[in-house]
Design an enzyme around this catalytic site. Structure first.
Site, short mmCIF file in Angstrom:
data_model
loop_
_atom_site.label_atom_id
_atom_site.label_comp_id
_atom_site.label_asym_id
_atom_site.label_seq_id
_atom_site.Cartn_x
_atom_site.Cartn_y
_atom_site.Cartn_z
N SER A 140 0.77 -1.10 0.09
CA SER A 140 0.17 0.06 0.00
C SER A 140 0.74 1.11 -0.09
O SER A 140 1.95 1.38 0.49
CB SER A 140 -1.09 -0.07 1.37
OG SER A 140 -1.36 1.28 1.39
N TYR A 165 -2.19 -0.35 10.09
CA TYR A 165 -2.19 -0.61 8.48
C TYR A 165 -0.96 -0.76 7.89
O TYR A 165 -0.51 -1.59 7.18
CB TYR A 165 -3.01 -0.03 7.98
CG TYR A 165 -3.66 -0.42 6.56
CD1 TYR A 165 -4.24 -1.71 6.19
CD2 TYR A 165 -3.21 0.48 5.47
CE1 TYR A 165 -4.42 -2.00 4.88
CE2 TYR A 165 -3.33 -0.12 4.07
CZ TYR A 165 -3.94 -1.16 3.97
OH TYR A 165 -4.24 -1.68 2.53
#
Length: 337
Positions: A140, A165
């Protein structure tokens, strides 16, 4: 092209797609089926967002000609995973299953460790046991944290994540490198930049903003709408994924491991994004500027030069046509006029 499809059918390549009922997982599975791959799909139908949307994606997928073998399965269930893969015998894996959403990860860090790190560990072990020919997995743009060097390059230091995350995705990259190095498993990590399009995730801005505009409700614009995001249309992402899947990295004296940004290379400000939505929906948005949230970053901007030079990756969907396609789907799916 036609010959590639014939070769794939002749060899009948088995691809395991995790998170196959998710947004990107659904689109790549559809594309692989259309190209003659045999797809083995897994999804645990997490209740993080509307499970009906995931079921509808799967229904759509089951209507695509080709060989789809799907099972509802959690990667944390190692016995079930192992049994499924004994049948699937995957040549390649596209790993997209994860607990998404930066803000959720701040409130539920243990969920993120289990679903993004422990589950990836189980998958790596299966890749080793089955000598998988290529593991492609989702990283990501979040790994860049508050990096001030723009655009973001894969050579940048990403040791300072600002959410669990982001930390989980950086961990995946490190873990994949270990398995590439020790067990010669070719692996490619793709750092995704704000993917949007039809069948998207309801927690993402395109969805949230469209819903608010249609319903005449206010949109909260974090950082007062000054965020800039490298919005990337789903079809462009799928093109990149297919190109990468078919060219695993080679050892060449080091681990067969690669890492790429996959983005549009054209960030736009959130306020401008809302204006495009307003134009396409034909209705003004009610906006409310609010401060930046913890764990959020001011700008994402992908340097995609490596992906362009190695795979001839060419994102071709501009924000206007991408949002138009999304809104057309959204209106049809939810019955808005």
């Amino acid at each position: 092209g036609y010959w590639t499809k014939l070769c794939v059918i002749w060899k009948r390549v088995n691809v395991l797609v995790t998170g196959a009922a998710g947004f990107i997982g659904f689109h790549i599975s559809k594309r692989l089926l259309q190209s003659g791959y045999r797809v083995y799909g897994l999804d645990n139908f997490s209740s993080f967002y509307d499970v009906c949307l995931k079921r509808d994606r799967l229904k759509e997928l089951e209507g695509v000609p080709g060989e789809l073998n799907f099972e509802e399965l959690d990667l944390l269930d190692t016995d079930a995973l192992s049994s499924f893969l004994k049948v699937a015998k995957p040549d390649c894996i596209i790993h997209l299953a994860a607990q998404a959403n930066v803000r959720y990860s701040i409130e539920h860090p243990v969920d993120v460790i289990n679903n993004n790190i422990l589950s990836f560990m189980h998958l790596l072990e299966q890749a080793r046991l089955f000598s998988v020919g290529h593991l492609v997995y989702a990283s990501s743009s979040s790994v860049y944290g508050n990096n001030k060097d723009i655009p973001f390059k894969t050579t940048d230091n990403v040791d300072y994540p600002v959410s669990m995350y982001a930390a989980s995705k950086k961990s995946n990259e490190l873990m994949a490198h270990v398995y590439s190095s020790l067990y010669n498993i070719p692996s490619t990590g793709l750092r995704f930049f704000t993917v949007y399009g039809p069948w998207g995730r309801p927690d993402m801005s395109t969805f949230l903003f469209s819903k608010a505009i249609f319903e005449g409700k206010p949109i909260k614009l974090f950082n007062y709408g000054r965020h800039r995001r490298d919005f990337t249309y789903i079809n462009d992402v799928v093109e990149g994924l297919v190109k990468v899947l078919n060219q695993p990295p080679e050892r060449n004296g080091q681990a067969p491991y690669a890492l790429y940004n996959i983005g549009n290379n054209k960030p736009i400000e959130l306020l401008d994004f809302v204006h495009v939505l307003e134009d396409i929906i034909g209705k003004k948005a009610i906006t409310e500027g609010v401060p930046m949230q913890p764990g959020d970053v001011a700008e994402t901007y992908a340097d995609i030069n490596d992906l362009v030079s190695n795979f001839d990756y060419q994102p071709s969907t501009n924000i206007q046509s991408g949002i138009k396609k999304f809104v057309t789907w959204y209106k049809a799916y939810y019955g808005y006029k």
